[in-house]
Design a protein around this motif. Structure first.
Motif, short mmCIF file in Angstrom:
data_model
loop_
_atom_site.label_atom_id
_atom_site.label_comp_id
_atom_site.label_asym_id
_atom_site.label_seq_id
_atom_site.Cartn_x
_atom_site.Cartn_y
_atom_site.Cartn_z
N LEU A 65 70.14 74.60 -74.87
CA LEU A 65 71.14 75.69 -75.06
C LEU A 65 70.42 76.78 -74.78
CD1 LEU A 65 73.56 76.99 -76.20
CD2 LEU A 65 72.52 76.88 -78.46
N GLY A 66 69.06 77.28 -74.90
CA GLY A 66 68.34 78.29 -74.38
C GLY A 66 68.36 78.32 -72.91
N ARG A 67 67.92 77.03 -72.49
CA ARG A 67 68.09 77.03 -70.74
C ARG A 67 69.32 77.57 -70.06
NH1 ARG A 67 65.27 72.24 -71.68
NH2 ARG A 67 66.97 71.29 -71.23
N ASN A 68 70.49 76.96 -70.79
CA ASN A 68 71.77 77.44 -70.58
C ASN A 68 72.23 79.03 -70.55
OD1 ASN A 68 72.23 74.82 -69.85
ND2 ASN A 68 73.47 74.37 -71.82
N ILE A 69 71.67 79.48 -71.76
CA ILE A 69 71.89 80.83 -71.91
C ILE A 69 71.10 81.58 -70.78
CG2 ILE A 69 71.38 82.65 -73.66
CD1 ILE A 69 72.19 80.90 -75.77
N ARG A 70 69.73 81.27 -70.72
CA ARG A 70 68.90 82.02 -69.51
C ARG A 70 69.81 81.87 -68.21
NH1 ARG A 70 64.60 79.28 -69.91
NH2 ARG A 70 63.67 80.74 -71.26
N ALA A 71 70.04 80.95 -67.91
CA ALA A 71 70.82 80.57 -66.55
C ALA A 71 72.46 81.45 -66.64
CB ALA A 71 71.31 79.24 -66.40
N ALA A 72 72.91 81.81 -67.41
CA ALA A 72 74.14 82.33 -67.70
C ALA A 72 73.85 83.62 -67.53
CB ALA A 72 74.99 82.08 -69.05
N ARG A 73 72.61 84.19 -68.40
CA ARG A 73 72.24 85.72 -68.21
C ARG A 73 71.70 86.06 -66.81
NH1 ARG A 73 67.55 87.51 -67.66
NH2 ARG A 73 66.08 85.62 -68.44
N LYS A 74 71.04 85.02 -66.07
CA LYS A 74 70.74 85.29 -64.62
C LYS A 74 71.73 85.41 -63.67
CE LYS A 74 65.95 83.87 -65.11
NZ LYS A 74 64.84 82.90 -64.65
N ARG A 87 74.57 86.51 -64.41
CA ARG A 87 75.33 87.75 -64.60
C ARG A 87 74.54 89.07 -64.26
NH1 ARG A 87 77.15 83.89 -67.33
NH2 ARG A 87 79.26 83.80 -68.08
N ALA A 88 73.10 88.72 -63.69
CA ALA A 88 72.54 89.46 -62.92
C ALA A 88 71.87 90.58 -64.26
CB ALA A 88 72.73 90.41 -61.99
N LEU A 89 71.91 90.00 -65.32
CA LEU A 89 71.19 90.78 -66.59
C LEU A 89 69.84 90.54 -66.84
CD1 LEU A 89 74.24 90.11 -69.15
CD2 LEU A 89 73.70 92.46 -68.17
N SER A 90 68.96 91.37 -67.23
CA SER A 90 67.85 91.33 -67.67
C SER A 90 67.74 90.95 -69.18
CB SER A 90 66.78 92.66 -67.08
OG SER A 90 67.03 93.54 -68.16
N MET A 91 66.43 90.44 -69.51
CA MET A 91 66.29 90.17 -71.01
C MET A 91 66.81 91.30 -71.76
SD MET A 91 63.32 87.68 -71.88
CE MET A 91 63.20 86.05 -71.52
N VAL A 99 78.83 88.35 -75.64
CA VAL A 99 78.19 89.24 -74.34
C VAL A 99 78.42 88.37 -73.09
CG1 VAL A 99 76.51 90.53 -73.38
CG2 VAL A 99 77.14 90.91 -75.73
N LEU A 100 77.86 87.18 -73.21
CA LEU A 100 77.91 86.45 -71.81
C LEU A 100 79.34 85.73 -71.56
CD1 LEU A 100 74.68 84.62 -72.19
CD2 LEU A 100 75.12 86.62 -70.76
N GLN A 101 80.42 86.26 -72.54
CA GLN A 101 81.84 85.61 -72.72
C GLN A 101 81.67 83.74 -72.43
OE1 GLN A 101 83.33 87.41 -68.95
NE2 GLN A 101 84.17 89.10 -70.41
N LEU A 102 80.61 83.46 -73.39
CA LEU A 102 80.65 81.86 -73.53
C LEU A 102 80.81 81.68 -75.14
CD1 LEU A 102 77.48 81.47 -71.54
CD2 LEU A 102 79.96 80.70 -70.94
N ASP A 103 81.58 82.56 -75.80
CA ASP A 103 81.69 82.24 -77.36
C ASP A 103 82.88 81.52 -77.58
OD1 ASP A 103 82.97 84.58 -76.42
OD2 ASP A 103 83.61 84.84 -78.68
#
Length: 114
Positions: free
Chosen positions: A23-32, A34-38, A73-77
């Protein structure tokens, strides 16, 4: 006096720990994607960069509230509410079916009007 030993947040069985890491890897990929930094994601979710790092690393101590906010925020909820639904619970359904009566008693009427 009995002292209860508190277990570490890292003391999860293998399967749940692996699922959190995925799940964490999926969230990281989704964030990237969307070109969002941590830091950007942390600001949008009113948390810290460290919390986002922990979430993306699958740390089980991150709150469900933070997870839900990040997914929003990532529109994955949209899938969050259905995660433990009856439709996705074959064990619960099997247990319910096993408790069904084998026979159903019917009332016999003296006046059989057909």
């Amino acid at each position: 006096m009995h002292v209860t030993q508190k277990t570490s947040a890292h003391d999860l069985p293998g399967s749940p720990a692996a699922n959190l890491e995925r799940l964490g890897r999926n969230i990281r990929a989704a964030r990237k994607l969307r070109a969002l930094s941590m830091q950007d994601l942390a600001a949008r979710t009113m948390t810290t960069r460290e919390t986002i790092r922990r979430l993306e690393n699958g740390h089980p101590g991150v709150s469900l509230g933070v997870l839900a906010h990040v997914l929003w925020v990532l529109q994955l909820d949209d899938q969050l509410g259905g995660m433990a639904s009856l439709e996705s619970d074959p064990v619960g359904r099997a247990m319910a079916v096993s408790r069904l009566p084998r026979r159903v008693a019917t009332e016999v009427s003296d006046d059989l009007d057909f």
